[in-house]
Design an enzyme around this catalytic site. Structure first.
Site, PDB file in Angstrom:
ATOM      1  N   CYS A 223       0.817  -1.214   0.000  1.00 17.25           N
ATOM      2  CA  CYS A 223       0.000   0.000   0.000  1.00 17.25           C
ATOM      3  C   CYS A 223       0.860   1.277   0.000  1.00 17.25           C
ATOM      4  O   CYS A 223       1.838   1.342   0.748  1.00 17.25           O
ATOM      5  CB  CYS A 223      -0.909  -0.023   1.226  1.00 17.25           C
ATOM      6  SG  CYS A 223      -1.851   1.461   1.495  1.00 17.25           S
ATOM      7  N   GLY A 225       1.107   1.398  -3.343  1.00 15.94           N
ATOM      8  CA  GLY A 225       1.458   0.752  -4.600  1.00 15.94           C
ATOM      9  C   GLY A 225       2.649   1.339  -5.331  1.00 15.94           C
ATOM     10  O   GLY A 225       2.812   1.106  -6.528  1.00 15.94           O
ATOM     11  N   GLY A 226       3.492   2.091  -4.627  1.00 10.69           N
ATOM     12  CA  GLY A 226       4.658   2.689  -5.283  1.00 10.69           C
ATOM     13  C   GLY A 226       5.584   1.663  -5.915  1.00 10.69           C
ATOM     14  O   GLY A 226       6.058   1.840  -7.038  1.00 10.69           O
ATOM     15  N   ASP A 279       8.845  -3.614   1.249  1.00 11.21           N
ATOM     16  CA  ASP A 279       9.228  -2.349   1.877  1.00 11.21           C
ATOM     17  C   ASP A 279       8.405  -2.156   3.149  1.00 11.21           C
ATOM     18  O   ASP A 279       7.756  -1.140   3.342  1.00 11.21           O
ATOM     19  CB  ASP A 279       9.012  -1.187   0.893  1.00 11.21           C
ATOM     20  CG  ASP A 279       9.581   0.126   1.404  1.00 11.21           C
ATOM     21  OD1 ASP A 279      10.465   0.087   2.282  1.00 11.21           O
ATOM     22  OD2 ASP A 279       9.143   1.198   0.934  1.00 11.21           O
ATOM     23  N   LYS A 308      15.146  -1.424   7.324  1.00  9.10           N
ATOM     24  CA  LYS A 308      15.109  -0.160   8.054  1.00  9.10           C
ATOM     25  C   LYS A 308      16.229  -0.145   9.095  1.00  9.10           C
ATOM     26  O   LYS A 308      16.449  -1.133   9.806  1.00  9.10           O
ATOM     27  CB  LYS A 308      13.755   0.028   8.732  1.00  9.10           C
ATOM     28  CG  LYS A 308      12.554  -0.167   7.806  1.00  9.10           C
ATOM     29  CD  LYS A 308      12.550   0.802   6.629  1.00  9.10           C
ATOM     30  CE  LYS A 308      11.356   0.552   5.720  1.00  9.10           C
ATOM     31  NZ  LYS A 308      11.329   1.453   4.552  1.00  9.10           N
TER      32      LYS A 308
END
EC number: 2.1.1.186
Length: 363
Positions: A223, A225-226, A279, A308
């Site tokens: 979410c 959707g990049g 991600d 991260k």
């Protein structure tokens, strides 16, 4: 020559310095890094003359995570006169033994707001500097991609490092940064991270085979959707796994299936997935292990994911997570290629790519 200059993201000088120190020690080249926070570069000083060339030849640039560019420094010049900046540079280089004849020139700055104010000057200075270098025989008469690249890195007005890199072991990009344009129809700017990763990790002549239309991918934490966008625009089909909503523009393509489940529990019904991308904002060790599981089970052939970074001990965390992941794959007898990079579009994270070289049945 005994200095190596490395470009990095501002604020990550400490990590870049730790990495070059480790790599140099592995090659039994001893020295120390000079750095200032938020300058966007690290200068590594070898104790022995001539060892800078050894480092930029023998350290695999692709193995460096935090460095955007790596070059041997021939000379540092301060207080260049504004009426003639070229002559002092030519004079300094003519006195340097062993400086190679170069086939290209890049006049750059570190990636900081202060240094980038010099970029307009750098662009204007490139043509006369190139002509002068050719006139003195320091560069080939025409651009030659097989010869070393001449770098002038201006860190302040009138203050620059002059050096060179090898085209087979450097970043092909100006300042070490791919120039990418944000697609107006992409759901988020994160799309540029995945596009940059493809440029950095996948050789361009392999895109047609490894990023082919009709492939299936899985995007964990998709979410809005990049990252999915990059696969969809390459005519792939995507399982998008996220409890949030996907962009309508992607749903309307008919190329994605949205699964509102936990990314750590998702398993594809059909085991025909080529790419797993991820991600998710999770502990890096947990994400790395999950990606390893997808590879060893044969659920995906290639993985691209972000880890991260913590506020402190970023370099140590990266080393530990990467080493644990490699060992996990080795213990499960998987042959693989792995690269990691702190990309331009990354911030407090790094991007990792795994390509499985083993033919693992997912059934």
């Amino acid at each position: 020559m005994k200095h190596v200059l490395l470009y990095c993201r501002s604020g990550f000088e400490k990590e870049c310095a730790g990495e070059i120190q480790d790599k140099a020690t592995q090659l039994e080249v001893f020295g120390f890094p000079r750095l200032k926070n938020n300058t966007g570069f690290v200068l590594f000083e070898c104790y022995q003359a001539g060892e800078a060339d050894k480092l930029i030849k023998e350290i695999d640039f692709q193995s460096l995570i935090f460095a955007r560019q790596m070059l041997a420094v021939a000379v540092e010049i301060k207080d260049l006169p504004t009426d003639d900046r070229i002559s002092p540079i030519l004079e300094a280089l003519s006195e340097k033994e062993g400086f190679p004849r170069c086939g290209d020139i890049r006049i750059e700055t570190p990636d900081t707001n202060e240094a980038k104010e010099l970029l307009k000057f750098c662009r204007k200075f490139t043509v006369p500097m190139r002509q002068a270098m050719r006139g003195k025989g320091l560069m080939t008469a025409k651009d030659n991609a097989k010869k070393p690249v001449l770098h002038l890195c201006f860190i302040a007005p009138g203050h620059c490092f002059v050096g060179y890199s090898y085209p087979t072991n450097n970043s092909q990009f100006f300042m070490g940064i791919p120039r990418l344009k944000f697609p107006s129809d992409a759901p988020s700017r994160s799309t540029l991270k995945l596009e940059e990763a493809f440029h950095v990790f996948i050789p361009r002549d392999e895109w047609d085979e490894r990023l082919a239309p009709g492939m299936w991918g899985v995007d964990l934490g998709a979410c809005p959707g990049g990252w999915t966008y990059q696969l969809v625009k390459r005519s792939m089909f995507v399982h998008c796994v996220d409890n949030g909503m996907m962009a309508d523009s992607l749903m309307e393509t008919g190329q994605i299936k949205h699964h509102m489940v936990d990314g750590f529990k998702f398993e594809p019904d059909r085991k025909n997935v080529t790419w797993i991308i991820c991600d998710m904002v999770e502990k890096p060790a947990r994400v790395a292990h999950l990606m390893g599981e997808w590879i060893i089970k044969g659920w995906a052939k290639e993985a691209l994911f972000n880890l991260k970074l913590p506020m402190k001990g970023r370099y140590d965390e990266v080393l530990q997570d990467i080493e644990n992941l490699k060992q996990f794959l080795i213990d499960n007898k998987v042959k693989f290629k792995m690269q990691a990079k702190h990309l331009y579009h990354d911030r407090e994270e790094i991007t990792v790519h795994i390509q499985s070289l083993s033919n693992i049945s997912p059934y």
